[in-house]
Design an enzyme around this catalytic site. Structure first.
Site, PDB file in Angstrom:
ATOM      1  N   GLY A  25      -0.897  -2.911   5.778  1.00 36.94           N
ATOM      2  CA  GLY A  25      -1.869  -3.769   5.875  1.00 36.94           C
ATOM      3  C   GLY A  25      -2.286  -3.764   7.217  1.00 36.94           C
ATOM      4  O   GLY A  25      -2.626  -2.511   7.553  1.00 36.94           O
ATOM      5  N   SER A  66     -10.991  -3.493   4.797  1.00 40.62           N
ATOM      6  CA  SER A  66      -9.714  -2.982   4.750  1.00 40.62           C
ATOM      7  C   SER A  66      -9.390  -2.402   6.093  1.00 40.62           C
ATOM      8  O   SER A  66     -10.328  -2.216   6.963  1.00 40.62           O
ATOM      9  CB  SER A  66      -9.581  -1.716   3.658  1.00 40.62           C
ATOM     10  OG  SER A  66      -8.629  -1.118   3.751  1.00 40.62           O
ATOM     11  N   THR A  99       0.802  -1.433   0.129  1.00 45.28           N
ATOM     12  CA  THR A  99      -0.055   0.046   0.019  1.00 45.28           C
ATOM     13  C   THR A  99       1.038   1.125  -0.094  1.00 45.28           C
ATOM     14  O   THR A  99       1.896   1.218   0.071  1.00 45.28           O
ATOM     15  CB  THR A  99      -0.847  -0.056   1.097  1.00 45.28           C
ATOM     16  OG1 THR A  99      -1.543  -1.511   1.281  1.00 45.28           O
ATOM     17  CG2 THR A  99      -2.062   1.118   1.147  1.00 45.28           C
ATOM     18  N   THR A 122      -3.756   1.173  -2.877  1.00 39.12           N
ATOM     19  CA  THR A 122      -3.302  -0.212  -2.674  1.00 39.12           C
ATOM     20  C   THR A 122      -3.392  -1.097  -3.868  1.00 39.12           C
ATOM     21  O   THR A 122      -4.539  -0.907  -4.232  1.00 39.12           O
ATOM     22  CB  THR A 122      -3.839  -1.022  -1.332  1.00 39.12           C
ATOM     23  OG1 THR A 122      -3.003  -2.014  -1.263  1.00 39.12           O
ATOM     24  CG2 THR A 122      -5.348  -1.118  -1.447  1.00 39.12           C
ATOM     25  N   GLU A 148      -2.811  -4.158  -2.482  1.00 35.81           N
ATOM     26  CA  GLU A 148      -2.992  -5.255  -1.568  1.00 35.81           C
ATOM     27  C   GLU A 148      -1.440  -5.814  -1.263  1.00 35.81           C
ATOM     28  O   GLU A 148      -0.845  -4.923  -0.766  1.00 35.81           O
ATOM     29  CB  GLU A 148      -3.824  -6.457  -1.970  1.00 35.81           C
ATOM     30  CG  GLU A 148      -4.526  -6.984  -0.560  1.00 35.81           C
ATOM     31  CD  GLU A 148      -3.855  -7.884   0.271  1.00 35.81           C
ATOM     32  OE1 GLU A 148      -3.874  -9.047   0.119  1.00 35.81           O
ATOM     33  OE2 GLU A 148      -3.248  -7.331   1.240  1.00 35.81           O
TER      34      GLU A 148
END
Length: 623
Positions: free
Chosen positions: A512, A484, A420, A438, A440
């Site tokens: 994350g 998220s 991200t 992002t 991921e």
């Protein structure tokens, strides 16, 4: 107070001297010259110290601006955003230009193949908006998407590499939606910096080089291999000039025809084919999924904290709720009395984080598909939860029962791996953008099409649809947005009447699920401990995600003071040192005298201070 370790001026000077002799700096200077020669000029040329080289932690100067400020994860992206602001562009204009460059120079973290959340503040009206560009699950997916024969969940790596985990990208639709309302420059002009860099080349940064060396799957994609790797499969070194003409050509089409050029026609066919034709792990994304994608304007989640109002993203992000819970519990648990960055402060912070994560894992998901209990942020509920915080670690936290719970649910502990990017921007009118973006995991699905990387966002869903007969809120469902942790924040002073006052902080981070602790640390260090923004970003990272059997307290390896670690273990904490690498980009408002009532930086008494996380390649620049 324990002072966090930092580099000495002499050491920093030596690093910068070494940087000046590296190919990366030379390449960055060349890239800056290409910008400067064009009608769209840089705010300032890149030079020594503006392209960090060397260790993973490098002290960086605070940028100061009277008119506007940009803080983002790469100097060339910051330059692109600053150029838009110099032309009179809005914060949204600058954010789009920054994102387009980040997708080119920082392909491991974000890009047009992924999703984003954007918080916007309009100074004139005082309005705050939350733009949702999160990816969606294709229409053809089922709740057992990540289940193998025998109904066992796939291994995470097996699920993410290839087409199976690719969600419908949302960045461009979200950007177009925000630009239609808040843009001041023509849409096509925002693409010029990224197109120019893609055509002429940009240098591989230290961060990109590091991830190319670690990654083992990206080189299996022919397009990515040709761009980033040598013939023998070794990654190209720092400073190598990379040209990406396919990305430039795609951006030209989007600049001329709008986001439809990406979501319909040949581009959509190419994306769907890349996903569905993967040799070992094909996915379900279709041309119709791309055509039907819509970004959403959601009600921002705003809550009071002491003398401030904090606004962040609502679901499908868990970030805003978790921040509201943590800060509400800290306020009730007497956090204000704990010395800054002391064992007591870190203890309270960690205990509040554990309780917030326990609730997050059970209740929070896409609110278009599940009822997220509104009582999760109720002050009375948070005071009740805070009673579980004592003088010692309480171990693994359990979810509470907030007001409004309508269905018994199972916990979800889906991994969110660190990747991200984040950008913070304030324009000359006092408008602001906090945007976390992002694909991921690092390099997303490891698939490249037309010069950009596709996301693996569907792995943010729970692999299990239910547990012990109870449904998981964050289960896979067609059209749903995965939960998220992205937590872009806007912070305002709060008047005695409770009304929103001047903007004082714009911030966010990649990382994350650890994003929540990164951003919460920024908030308490800025608002409670009154630290300058540069010092805030240099603080060692710490927090808890309520993992393991005892709710592990995670601290930053190599930077967290040993004496604090001993004190925390004496309080019963299971302390684990991890390479938890934040990437905070923040802007704070600093006034020499009492702040004026209007929303801008001020009439000489207030300025914007921009800072970039010393753990990554980013920078800040202001005027």
């Amino acid at each position: 107070m324990t002072t966090p370790p930092s580099a000495s001026p002499a050491a920093r000077t030596m690093r910068l001297q070494r940087a000046a002799r590296t190919p990366a700096l030379a390449a960055a200077t060349i890239a800056a010259a290409w910008f400067a020669a064009a009608p769209l000029a840089l705010a300032q040329p890149l030079g020594v110290g503006q392209f960090p080289i060397g260790s993973r932690f490098q002290e960086k100067d605070t940028a100061v601006g009277q008119r506007h400020m940009v803080s983002a994860a790469h100097p060339l992206a910051v330059a692109a955003g600053s150029a838009m602001l110099d032309r009179g562009g809005s914060a949204v204009d600058a954010a789009i230009a920054v994102q387009l460059v980040l997708g080119l120079v920082e392909p491991h973290s974000s890009g047009i193949g992924g999703g984003a959340f954007l918080m916007h503040f309009e100074a004139k009206s005082g309005a705050v908006e939350a733009y949702d560009g999160r990816e969606t699950a294709p229409a053809a997916v089922a709740t057992d998407l990540f289940m193998e024969a025998g109904q066992k969940p796939m291994q995470f790596r097996r699920a993410l590499v290839g087409g199976l985990a690719v969600g419908v990208p949302g960045v461009l639709r979200m950007a177009e939606m925000a630009h239609k309302k808040h843009g001041r420059l023509p849409w096509g002009d925002l693409f010029t910096p990224a197109i120019r860099l893609a055509d002429k080349g940009y240098p591989i940064s230290p961060q990109l080089s590091r991830w190319l060396a670690v990654d083992q799957a990206l080189k299996n994609d022919p397009e990515a291999r040709a761009l980033y790797f040598n013939e023998d499969g070794s990654p190209k070194p720092i400073g190598t000039l990379i040209r990406n003409p396919r990305y430039a050509n795609l951006l030209r089409g989007i600049a001329r025809h709008g986001a439809d050029h990406f979501y319909t026609g040949d581009s959509a066919v190419d994306i769907a084919a890349e996903v569905r034709a993967h040799g070992t792990n094909p996915g379900h994304l279709s041309v119709a999924d791309l055509r039907d994608y819509r970004a959403k304007l959601r009600q921002p989640l705003c809550f009071p904290y002491r003398a401030y109002e904090i606004c962040s993203m609502p679901p499908p992000s868990s970030g805003g709720i978790a921040l509201a819970q943590m800060l509400g519990m800290l306020d009730a648990a007497g956090f204000a009395a704990a010395p800054p960055f002391s064992a007591e402060a870190v203890h309270l912070f960690s205990e509040a984080a554990k309780l917030a994560f326990a609730d997050r894992n059970r209740y929070v998901a896409d609110s278009d598909f599940v009822i997220v209990p509104p009582g999760l942020t109720d002050p009375a509920y948070l005071r009740e939860r805070a009673r579980a915080i004592g003088a010692a670690s309480s171990g693994l936290a359990r979810a509470g029962v907030p007001p409004g719970v309508q269905l018994s649910r199972a916990d979800d502990r889906s991994p969110e791996l660190p990747s991200t990017s984040h950008l913070s921007i304030v324009d000359a009118r006092g408008n602001a953008v906090a945007m976390t973006t992002t694909i991921e995991t690092i390099f997303g699905s490891q698939l490249m099409v037309n010069g950009f990387i596709l996301n693996n966002q569907l792995t943010d869903f729970s692999f299990l649809a239910e547990h012990e007969g109870k449904p998981v809120a964050n289960r896979v469902e067609a059209g749903k947005r995965p939960r998220s942790s992205m937590s872009p924040v806007l912070v305002f002073e709060r008047g005695a009447d409770g009304k929103r006052g001047p903007l004082v902080l714009v911030a966010g981070s990649p990382g994350g699920s650890v994003i929540i602790s990164f951003v919460a640390k920024v908030l308490v260090a800025s608002l409670d401990w009154k630290m300058p923004i540069k010092q805030v970003l240099e603080l060692p990272n710490f927090g808890s995600r309520n993992l393991g059997s005892a709710g592990t307290l995670e601290v930053e390896r190599g930077r967290f003071p040993a004496d604090l670690t001993r004190e925390l273990r004496a309080k019963g904490h299971d302390v684990v040192e991890l390479a938890i690498e934040s990437g905070v980009h923040a802007i704070s408002r600093v006034c020499d005298s009492p702040a004026p009532t209007r929303q801008g930086a001020g009439n000489g008494s207030c300025r914007w201070h921009g800072a970039a996380d010393p753990r990554r390649d980013g920078t800040a620049a202001g005027r």
